[in-house]
Design a protein around this motif. Structure first.
Motif, PDB file in Angstrom:
ATOM      1  N   HIS A   1       0.839  -1.060   0.115  1.00 29.04           N
ATOM      2  CA  HIS A   1      -0.030   0.087  -0.233  1.00 29.04           C
ATOM      3  C   HIS A   1       0.861   1.175  -0.037  1.00 29.04           C
ATOM      4  O   HIS A   1       1.727   1.529   0.934  1.00 29.04           O
ATOM      5  N   VAL A   2       0.695   1.955  -0.901  1.00 29.94           N
ATOM      6  CA  VAL A   2       1.721   3.208  -1.225  1.00 29.94           C
ATOM      7  C   VAL A   2       0.722   4.451  -1.081  1.00 29.94           C
ATOM      8  O   VAL A   2      -0.102   4.715  -1.661  1.00 29.94           O
ATOM      9  N   LEU A   3       1.709   5.506  -0.621  1.00 30.36           N
ATOM     10  CA  LEU A   3       0.951   6.978  -0.550  1.00 30.36           C
ATOM     11  C   LEU A   3       1.855   7.717  -1.357  1.00 30.36           C
ATOM     12  O   LEU A   3       3.095   7.573  -0.976  1.00 30.36           O
ATOM     13  N   ASP A   4       1.336   8.635  -2.123  1.00 27.43           N
ATOM     14  CA  ASP A   4       2.094   9.441  -3.087  1.00 27.43           C
ATOM     15  C   ASP A   4       1.517  10.965  -2.555  1.00 27.43           C
ATOM     16  O   ASP A   4       0.493  11.230  -2.366  1.00 27.43           O
ATOM     17  N   LEU A   5       2.632  11.494  -2.051  1.00 21.97           N
ATOM     18  CA  LEU A   5       2.417  12.778  -1.452  1.00 21.97           C
ATOM     19  C   LEU A   5       2.697  14.015  -2.416  1.00 21.97           C
ATOM     20  O   LEU A   5       3.624  14.056  -3.133  1.00 21.97           O
ATOM     21  N   GLY A   6       1.581  14.921  -2.585  1.00 19.13           N
ATOM     22  CA  GLY A   6       1.768  15.962  -3.365  1.00 19.13           C
ATOM     23  C   GLY A   6       1.570  15.347  -4.870  1.00 19.13           C
ATOM     24  O   GLY A   6       2.524  15.527  -5.596  1.00 19.13           O
ATOM     25  N   CYS A   7       0.696  14.345  -5.109  1.00 19.17           N
ATOM     26  CA  CYS A   7       0.733  13.311  -6.303  1.00 19.17           C
ATOM     27  C   CYS A   7       0.432  14.191  -7.705  1.00 19.17           C
ATOM     28  O   CYS A   7       0.580  13.548  -8.593  1.00 19.17           O
ATOM     29  N   GLY A   8      -0.257  15.263  -7.427  1.00 19.46           N
ATOM     30  CA  GLY A   8      -0.458  16.243  -8.803  1.00 19.46           C
ATOM     31  C   GLY A   8      -1.122  15.406  -9.408  1.00 19.46           C
ATOM     32  O   GLY A   8      -2.402  14.950  -9.304  1.00 19.46           O
ATOM     33  N   ASN A   9      -0.803  15.318 -10.757  1.00 24.09           N
ATOM     34  CA  ASN A   9      -1.813  14.720 -11.835  1.00 24.09           C
ATOM     35  C   ASN A   9      -1.641  13.258 -11.813  1.00 24.09           C
ATOM     36  O   ASN A   9      -2.299  12.445 -12.822  1.00 24.09           O
ATOM     37  N   GLY A  10      -1.009  12.687 -10.880  1.00 26.04           N
ATOM     38  CA  GLY A  10      -1.278  11.356 -10.465  1.00 26.04           C
ATOM     39  C   GLY A  10      -0.152  10.258 -11.244  1.00 26.04           C
ATOM     40  O   GLY A  10      -0.454   9.075 -11.174  1.00 26.04           O
ATOM     41  N   TYR A  11       0.758  10.816 -12.254  1.00 29.21           N
ATOM     42  CA  TYR A  11       1.524   9.748 -12.784  1.00 29.21           C
ATOM     43  C   TYR A  11       2.386   8.903 -12.110  1.00 29.21           C
ATOM     44  O   TYR A  11       2.406   7.708 -12.121  1.00 29.21           O
ATOM     45  N   VAL A  12       3.023   9.403 -11.057  1.00 25.77           N
ATOM     46  CA  VAL A  12       3.594   8.647 -10.021  1.00 25.77           C
ATOM     47  C   VAL A  12       2.777   7.754  -9.190  1.00 25.77           C
ATOM     48  O   VAL A  12       3.071   6.285  -8.998  1.00 25.77           O
ATOM     49  N   THR A  13       1.593   8.113  -8.758  1.00 24.72           N
ATOM     50  CA  THR A  13       0.492   6.962  -8.349  1.00 24.72           C
ATOM     51  C   THR A  13       0.193   5.923  -9.160  1.00 24.72           C
ATOM     52  O   THR A  13      -0.001   4.913  -8.894  1.00 24.72           O
ATOM     53  N   ARG A  14       0.096   6.308 -10.400  1.00 27.28           N
ATOM     54  CA  ARG A  14      -0.196   5.318 -11.457  1.00 27.28           C
ATOM     55  C   ARG A  14       1.046   4.146 -11.589  1.00 27.28           C
ATOM     56  O   ARG A  14       0.793   3.046 -11.706  1.00 27.28           O
ATOM     57  N   LEU A  15       2.107   4.824 -11.420  1.00 22.79           N
ATOM     58  CA  LEU A  15       3.357   3.806 -11.566  1.00 22.79           C
ATOM     59  C   LEU A  15       3.435   3.058 -10.281  1.00 22.79           C
ATOM     60  O   LEU A  15       3.643   1.696 -10.468  1.00 22.79           O
ATOM     61  N   ALA A  16       2.997   3.607  -8.937  1.00 23.87           N
ATOM     62  CA  ALA A  16       3.148   2.813  -7.997  1.00 23.87           C
ATOM     63  C   ALA A  16       2.235   1.760  -7.811  1.00 23.87           C
ATOM     64  O   ALA A  16       2.433   0.631  -7.469  1.00 23.87           O
ATOM     65  N   ALA A  17       0.865   2.126  -8.531  1.00 17.89           N
ATOM     66  CA  ALA A  17      -0.196   1.202  -8.454  1.00 17.89           C
ATOM     67  C   ALA A  17       0.231  -0.017  -9.579  1.00 17.89           C
ATOM     68  O   ALA A  17      -0.016  -1.248  -8.929  1.00 17.89           O
ATOM     69  N   ARG A  18       0.753   0.064 -10.368  1.00 21.74           N
ATOM     70  CA  ARG A  18       0.890  -1.035 -11.191  1.00 21.74           C
ATOM     71  C   ARG A  18       2.076  -1.649 -10.974  1.00 21.74           C
ATOM     72  O   ARG A  18       2.326  -2.851 -11.073  1.00 21.74           O
ATOM     73  N   ARG A  19       2.989  -1.200  -9.722  1.00 22.93           N
ATOM     74  CA  ARG A  19       4.157  -1.964  -9.463  1.00 22.93           C
ATOM     75  C   ARG A  19       3.472  -2.840  -8.235  1.00 22.93           C
ATOM     76  O   ARG A  19       4.176  -3.831  -7.796  1.00 22.93           O
ATOM     77  N   ALA A  20       2.130  -2.377  -7.636  1.00 21.40           N
ATOM     78  CA  ALA A  20       1.679  -3.150  -6.419  1.00 21.40           C
ATOM     79  C   ALA A  20       0.220  -3.741  -7.091  1.00 21.40           C
ATOM     80  O   ALA A  20      -0.844  -3.125  -6.511  1.00 21.40           O
TER      81      ALA A  20
ATOM     82  N   LEU B   1      -2.470   5.380  -3.261  1.00 22.39           N
ATOM     83  CA  LEU B   1      -3.257   6.646  -2.876  1.00 22.39           C
ATOM     84  C   LEU B   1      -2.566   7.979  -2.958  1.00 22.39           C
ATOM     85  O   LEU B   1      -1.600   7.969  -2.465  1.00 22.39           O
ATOM     86  N   GLY B   2      -2.841   8.679  -4.137  1.00 18.89           N
ATOM     87  CA  GLY B   2      -2.485   9.868  -4.151  1.00 18.89           C
ATOM     88  C   GLY B   2      -3.228  11.220  -3.471  1.00 18.89           C
ATOM     89  O   GLY B   2      -4.448  11.254  -3.426  1.00 18.89           O
ATOM     90  N   VAL B   3      -2.335  12.015  -2.802  1.00 22.01           N
ATOM     91  CA  VAL B   3      -3.145  12.989  -1.955  1.00 22.01           C
ATOM     92  C   VAL B   3      -2.252  14.351  -2.657  1.00 22.01           C
ATOM     93  O   VAL B   3      -1.246  14.373  -2.718  1.00 22.01           O
ATOM     94  N   ASP B   4      -2.989  15.301  -2.655  1.00 26.39           N
ATOM     95  CA  ASP B   4      -2.792  16.747  -2.947  1.00 26.39           C
ATOM     96  C   ASP B   4      -3.888  18.034  -2.726  1.00 26.39           C
ATOM     97  O   ASP B   4      -4.795  17.462  -2.428  1.00 26.39           O
ATOM     98  N   LEU B   5      -3.298  19.071  -2.618  1.00 26.66           N
ATOM     99  CA  LEU B   5      -4.167  20.178  -2.099  1.00 26.66           C
ATOM    100  C   LEU B   5      -4.996  20.544  -3.363  1.00 26.66           C
ATOM    101  O   LEU B   5      -5.921  21.152  -3.313  1.00 26.66           O
ATOM    102  N   SER B   6      -4.500  20.349  -4.749  1.00 24.48           N
ATOM    103  CA  SER B   6      -4.979  20.808  -6.065  1.00 24.48           C
ATOM    104  C   SER B   6      -6.176  20.190  -6.435  1.00 24.48           C
ATOM    105  O   SER B   6      -6.003  19.123  -6.839  1.00 24.48           O
ATOM    106  N   ALA B   7      -7.453  20.650  -6.436  1.00 29.17           N
ATOM    107  CA  ALA B   7      -8.650  20.065  -7.166  1.00 29.17           C
ATOM    108  C   ALA B   7      -8.158  20.158  -8.568  1.00 29.17           C
ATOM    109  O   ALA B   7      -8.608  18.884  -9.096  1.00 29.17           O
TER     110      ALA B   7
ATOM    111  N   ASN C   1      -6.427   0.165  -9.000  1.00 29.08           N
ATOM    112  CA  ASN C   1      -6.119   0.210  -7.640  1.00 29.08           C
ATOM    113  C   ASN C   1      -5.319   1.521  -7.299  1.00 29.08           C
ATOM    114  O   ASN C   1      -4.445   1.628  -6.454  1.00 29.08           O
ATOM    115  N   ALA C   2      -5.596   2.762  -8.218  1.00 24.15           N
ATOM    116  CA  ALA C   2      -5.270   3.853  -7.780  1.00 24.15           C
ATOM    117  C   ALA C   2      -6.326   4.714  -7.399  1.00 24.15           C
ATOM    118  O   ALA C   2      -7.227   4.731  -7.944  1.00 24.15           O
ATOM    119  N   ALA C   3      -6.250   5.581  -6.159  1.00 26.14           N
ATOM    120  CA  ALA C   3      -7.084   6.305  -5.971  1.00 26.14           C
ATOM    121  C   ALA C   3      -6.592   7.758  -5.335  1.00 26.14           C
ATOM    122  O   ALA C   3      -5.266   7.891  -5.391  1.00 26.14           O
TER     123      ALA C   3
END
Length: 269
Positions: A49-68, A74-80, A97-99
């Protein structure tokens, strides 16, 4: 959403966040060269289970999800605006499996010990209170959980530094000593993470080629729109002309390519 980092929330839900969302592919082209080093340091396993901090547009979140594939990311960011783009791209690419959640990582109510790894690609330089923020992230990691992030290094001596030097007396005029460069001192990083309760903190430089545009004029148009440049140097045609001239020596193989350096930091709970 609880927010203590109000100035950054305003920026990332205004012009800055909209520019990153509208140009997500271009920002990824600038930063993708660092991804392999970041993911290697995070050592993501198939059930993590991976937490992506300041995930922005989610590119790294998706990379992490594919590795797991048997875990989640889970990507978290301030930016709507960026989170909307992240969700749309994730649906489009079919990464179930990316949210994503909107939140201020400094105070976000992460569940205790819920994540095996926390990662960030240049999303951790803007905390109002970095010790509190990393302490909150540490709480969200299981015992032995891994933290790995990239932070902007001083551009001095790099191709990007050469471009900045051509358009401003000092690179710090563009980037600021805070903001993008707030985690550029490894001694400060070690002190912050130590105070937040992390152990085995290590910092090293990594290098990558960044693609800024098709040609000098295209790269100049993009760089002139980057928040720190626009905020510190304005938005006039003279600036674009100066950036175009500075970018021209770096045109090769159908693109503007700049060598860049970042800090790769990893630690454990």
């Amino acid at each position: 959403m609880d927010v203590v980092n109000t100035a950054q929330a305003e920026a990332w839900n205004g012009y800055e966040g909209e520019h990153w969302a509208d140009h997500h592919d271009r920002y990824d082209a600038v930063n993708n060269g660092f991804d392999a080093a970041l993911l290697e340091a995070a050592a993501i396993g198939p059930r993590d289970h991976v937490l992506d901090l300041g995930c922005g547009n989610g590119y790294v979140t998706r990379l992490a999800a594919r590795r797991a594939p048997l875990g989640r990311a889970l990507g978290v960011d301030l930016s709507a605006p960026m989170l909307a783009r992240a969700r749309a791209l994730t649906d489009q690419e079919g990464v179930p499996n990316a949210a994503f959640e909107q939140g201020d990582a400094q105070v976000h109510p992460f569940p205790d010990a819920a994540f095996d790894a926390a990662v960030s690609r240049f999303g951790i330089m803007f905390f109002a209170d970095p010790v509190a923020a990393f302490g909150n992230v540490r709480r969200a990691l299981r015992e032995g959980g891994r933290l790995a992030f990239l932070a902007m290094a001083s551009p001095a001596g790099t191709d990007l530094g050469t471009v900045f030097a051509a358009i401003a007396p000092q690179a710090e005029t563009v980037t600021g000593h805070g903001g993008p460069l707030s985690m550029s001192d490894p001694d400060r990083v070690r002190a912050i993470l130590g105070a937040a309760g992390f152990r085995d903190v290590a910092c090293r430089t990594v290098h990558a080629e960044q693609v800024w545009g098709r040609d000098a004029a295209d790269a100049a148009e993009f760089l002139a729109g980057w928040g720190p440049v626009r905020h510190n140097l304005g938005d006039g045609p003279g600036l674009r002309a100066a950036i175009t001239d500075a970018m021209r020596p770096f045109e090769r193989d159908g693109a503007v390519r700049l060598r860049s350096t970042a800090w790769l930091v990893h630690a454990r709970r």
